[in-house]
Design a protein around this motif. Structure first.
Motif, PDB file in Angstrom:
ATOM      1  N   GLY A 163       0.819  -1.204   0.000  1.00  0.00           N
ATOM      2  CA  GLY A 163       0.000   0.000   0.000  1.00  0.00           C
ATOM      3  C   GLY A 163       0.852   1.253   0.000  1.00  0.00           C
ATOM      4  O   GLY A 163       1.959   1.276   0.556  1.00  0.00           O
ATOM      5  N   SER A 164       0.330   2.300  -0.603  1.00  0.00           N
ATOM      6  CA  SER A 164       1.125   3.515  -0.795  1.00  0.00           C
ATOM      7  C   SER A 164       1.537   4.157   0.525  1.00  0.00           C
ATOM      8  O   SER A 164       2.640   4.710   0.637  1.00  0.00           O
ATOM      9  N   TYR A 165       0.681   4.087   1.562  1.00  0.00           N
ATOM     10  CA  TYR A 165       1.010   4.763   2.821  1.00  0.00           C
ATOM     11  C   TYR A 165       2.150   4.063   3.546  1.00  0.00           C
ATOM     12  O   TYR A 165       3.020   4.713   4.121  1.00  0.00           O
ATOM     13  N   ASN A 166       2.163   2.731   3.529  1.00  0.00           N
ATOM     14  CA  ASN A 166       3.293   2.014   4.107  1.00  0.00           C
ATOM     15  C   ASN A 166       4.561   2.235   3.278  1.00  0.00           C
ATOM     16  O   ASN A 166       5.667   2.307   3.830  1.00  0.00           O
ATOM     17  N   ALA A 167       4.399   2.341   1.969  1.00  0.00           N
ATOM     18  CA  ALA A 167       5.546   2.638   1.108  1.00  0.00           C
ATOM     19  C   ALA A 167       6.114   4.022   1.426  1.00  0.00           C
ATOM     20  O   ALA A 167       7.333   4.227   1.407  1.00  0.00           O
ATOM     21  N   ILE A 168       5.237   4.963   1.733  1.00  0.00           N
ATOM     22  CA  ILE A 168       5.686   6.306   2.109  1.00  0.00           C
ATOM     23  C   ILE A 168       6.481   6.260   3.410  1.00  0.00           C
ATOM     24  O   ILE A 168       7.527   6.912   3.547  1.00  0.00           O
ATOM     25  N   ILE A 180       7.696   7.794  12.220  1.00  0.00           N
ATOM     26  CA  ILE A 180       8.380   6.501  12.229  1.00  0.00           C
ATOM     27  C   ILE A 180       8.242   5.824  13.594  1.00  0.00           C
ATOM     28  O   ILE A 180       8.003   4.619  13.692  1.00  0.00           O
ATOM     29  N   LYS A 181       8.379   6.614  14.671  1.00  0.00           N
ATOM     30  CA  LYS A 181       8.298   6.053  16.024  1.00  0.00           C
ATOM     31  C   LYS A 181       6.921   5.466  16.330  1.00  0.00           C
ATOM     32  O   LYS A 181       6.798   4.489  17.067  1.00  0.00           O
ATOM     33  N   MET A 182       5.860   6.076  15.771  1.00  0.00           N
ATOM     34  CA  MET A 182       4.508   5.591  16.070  1.00  0.00           C
ATOM     35  C   MET A 182       4.240   4.209  15.504  1.00  0.00           C
ATOM     36  O   MET A 182       3.453   3.435  16.044  1.00  0.00           O
ATOM     37  N   HIS A 183       4.866   3.889  14.385  1.00  0.00           N
ATOM     38  CA  HIS A 183       4.695   2.565  13.784  1.00  0.00           C
ATOM     39  C   HIS A 183       3.206   2.227  13.643  1.00  0.00           C
ATOM     40  O   HIS A 183       2.757   1.124  13.963  1.00  0.00           O
ATOM     41  N   GLU A 184       2.445   3.187  13.188  1.00  0.00           N
ATOM     42  CA  GLU A 184       0.987   3.049  13.110  1.00  0.00           C
ATOM     43  C   GLU A 184       0.577   2.129  11.968  1.00  0.00           C
ATOM     44  O   GLU A 184       1.073   2.252  10.840  1.00  0.00           O
ATOM     45  N   ARG A 185      -0.355   1.223  12.243  1.00  0.00           N
ATOM     46  CA  ARG A 185      -0.834   0.287  11.232  1.00  0.00           C
ATOM     47  C   ARG A 185      -2.254   0.653  10.807  1.00  0.00           C
ATOM     48  O   ARG A 185      -3.021   1.196  11.588  1.00  0.00           O
ATOM     49  N   ASN A 186      -2.598   0.302   9.569  1.00  0.00           N
ATOM     50  CA  ASN A 186      -3.956   0.516   9.061  1.00  0.00           C
ATOM     51  C   ASN A 186      -4.418   1.943   9.329  1.00  0.00           C
ATOM     52  O   ASN A 186      -5.513   2.176   9.852  1.00  0.00           O
ATOM     53  N   SER A 187      -3.596   2.883   8.975  1.00  0.00           N
ATOM     54  CA  SER A 187      -3.906   4.273   9.264  1.00  0.00           C
ATOM     55  C   SER A 187      -3.620   5.125   8.040  1.00  0.00           C
ATOM     56  O   SER A 187      -3.407   4.615   6.943  1.00  0.00           O
ATOM     57  N   ASN A 188      -3.613   6.437   8.240  1.00  0.00           N
ATOM     58  CA  ASN A 188      -3.392   7.394   7.166  1.00  0.00           C
ATOM     59  C   ASN A 188      -2.211   8.270   7.574  1.00  0.00           C
ATOM     60  O   ASN A 188      -2.315   9.071   8.502  1.00  0.00           O
ATOM     61  N   VAL A 189      -1.080   8.093   6.902  1.00  0.00           N
ATOM     62  CA  VAL A 189       0.149   8.753   7.322  1.00  0.00           C
ATOM     63  C   VAL A 189       0.043  10.278   7.277  1.00  0.00           C
ATOM     64  O   VAL A 189       0.623  10.983   8.113  1.00  0.00           O
ATOM     65  N   PHE A 190      -0.748  10.817   6.353  1.00  0.00           N
ATOM     66  CA  PHE A 190      -0.879  12.275   6.250  1.00  0.00           C
ATOM     67  C   PHE A 190      -1.706  12.829   7.407  1.00  0.00           C
ATOM     68  O   PHE A 190      -1.391  13.889   7.958  1.00  0.00           O
ATOM     69  N   LEU A 215     -10.942   4.645   3.711  1.00  0.00           N
ATOM     70  CA  LEU A 215     -11.970   5.380   4.454  1.00  0.00           C
ATOM     71  C   LEU A 215     -12.223   4.729   5.809  1.00  0.00           C
ATOM     72  O   LEU A 215     -12.262   5.412   6.846  1.00  0.00           O
ATOM     73  N   ILE A 216     -12.377   3.405   5.819  1.00  0.00           N
ATOM     74  CA  ILE A 216     -12.630   2.689   7.072  1.00  0.00           C
ATOM     75  C   ILE A 216     -11.432   2.816   8.009  1.00  0.00           C
ATOM     76  O   ILE A 216     -11.568   3.108   9.199  1.00  0.00           O
ATOM     77  N   ASP A 217     -10.221   2.608   7.467  1.00  0.00           N
ATOM     78  CA  ASP A 217      -9.012   2.711   8.283  1.00  0.00           C
ATOM     79  C   ASP A 217      -8.881   4.091   8.909  1.00  0.00           C
ATOM     80  O   ASP A 217      -8.565   4.236  10.100  1.00  0.00           O
ATOM     81  N   SER A 218      -9.117   5.127   8.104  1.00  0.00           N
ATOM     82  CA  SER A 218      -8.948   6.494   8.592  1.00  0.00           C
ATOM     83  C   SER A 218      -9.970   6.834   9.662  1.00  0.00           C
ATOM     84  O   SER A 218      -9.636   7.431  10.694  1.00  0.00           O
ATOM     85  N   LEU A 219     -11.225   6.455   9.440  1.00  0.00           N
ATOM     86  CA  LEU A 219     -12.261   6.747  10.428  1.00  0.00           C
ATOM     87  C   LEU A 219     -12.002   6.023  11.747  1.00  0.00           C
ATOM     88  O   LEU A 219     -12.105   6.603  12.830  1.00  0.00           O
TER      89      LEU A 219
END
Length: 316
Positions: free
Chosen positions: A75-80, A171-181, A217-221
């Motif tokens: 996915g593009s966000y993990n690639a970012i 980087i420290k947050m290591h957030e999954r299934n989220s929206n990096v922006f 959309l689901i991940d972000s919400l």
């Protein structure tokens, strides 16, 4: 001498790479002479010749280009996030490989960064695209602004310029299934937003499918809002009140008339309605539970297969 790292996630962008690279290189002339550049291209498991195109570009500009090849599509966000991890700049920018976002806007972003802003956002005032894509994007960001992050700019965004400190925090947050922006905005740093019109894609075909848009959309919400759970509680309370009133009504009828109405239709409607709500509620709760389990596993956001760079591994 500040160093700017430009991060470009790539997925089936074989035809875009030469055009994108040329626009980025040409845009360097708009910056002050003091700025040095690094371009971090991340191949997100493309199935075409994107990697070969990136390797050709890297050989052409070996002092500026770093290519990160991921083992699979994440996915593009993990690639970012992968690009941010491997970038070495004092400031960074994320831009798409299809050049729908104007690279010349980075010059204004850089000037705001020099003034002390940790985050600069290019928000889409309008889009040259039409139809479902435009409607979905507008609806998506309207929902996020109303239900999750009221301080995000109107129109949505995925073209950002940010400080090294913001990159380190993400980087420290290591957030999954989220929206990096949205994570960058959530951090709380004061930001500046610059409106622009997103251009229509001219080369290639977008791989941003409807299913990926719905998942985002689901991940972000679910990542930034408790609205779905709160909505379940409110609807459950209302249904409980309706059931209480209806129960008193049935008891009253029974006391006044032993026969009473058959009530089969009403009973079935109530049962089906409540059952449907229970299934929806279980689905929403399941989404939260699955995300908790996914985070608990602590699997990596991405796996790097190869890094193509001129610098020694100790510098990466």
């Amino acid at each position: 001498m500040p160093k700017l790292s430009v991060i470009i996630p790539c997925y089936y962008n074989e035809q875009n790479i030469p055009v994108t690279l040329q626009e980025l290189i040409s845009n360097e002339a708009q910056f002050p002479a003091e700025v040095t550049f690094e371009y971090v291209f991340v191949d997100d498991g493309s199935g075409d010749n994107t990697l070969q195109a990136l390797r050709t570009a890297q050989q052409r500009y070996p002092d500026r280009i770093r290519v990160i090849q991921l083992a699979g599509n994440v996915g593009s966000y993990n690639a970012i996030v992968a690009g941010i991890t491997y970038a070495t700049g004092d400031c960074m920018s994320v831009i798409t490989a299809d050049m729908q976002d104007p690279p010349e806007l980075m010059v204004q972003m850089y000037s705001h960064w020099k003034q002390g802003f940790k985050l600069v956002i290019g928000n889409r005032q309008d889009r040259e695209e039409t139809g479902f894509s435009k409607w979905f994007a507008q609806t998506f960001h309207w929902l996020m602004k109303k239900l999750a992050l009221p301080n995000i700019p109107d129109g949505g965004f995925d073209f950002v310029f940010f400080d090294r400190q913001v990159a380190d925090e993400v980087i420290k947050m290591h957030e999954r299934n989220s929206n990096v922006f949205y994570l960058m905005v959530w951090l709380g740093f004061a930001y500046v937003n610059i409106p622009y019109v997103r251009r229509k894609r001219e080369i290639g075909k977008s791989r941003w499918t409807v299913s990926k848009k719905i998942k985002l959309l689901i991940d972000s919400l679910l990542s930034f809002s408790f609205f779905p759970i709160r909505a379940i509680s409110v609807v459950g309370l209302l249904l409980g009140l309706v059931a209480l009133v209806y129960g008193l009504y049935i008891i009253g009828l029974k006391l006044l008339d032993a026969q009473g109405p058959p009530g089969w239709t009403t009973l079935m409607v109530v049962v089906l309605f409540v059952s449907a709500f229970q299934m929806i509620a279980l689905g929403v709760i399941g989404e939260y539970v699955w995300r908790s389990m996914d985070a608990a596993r602590k699997r990596p956001l991405y796996v790097v297969q190869e890094v193509y760079a001129t610098k020694p591994a100790s510098d990466i």
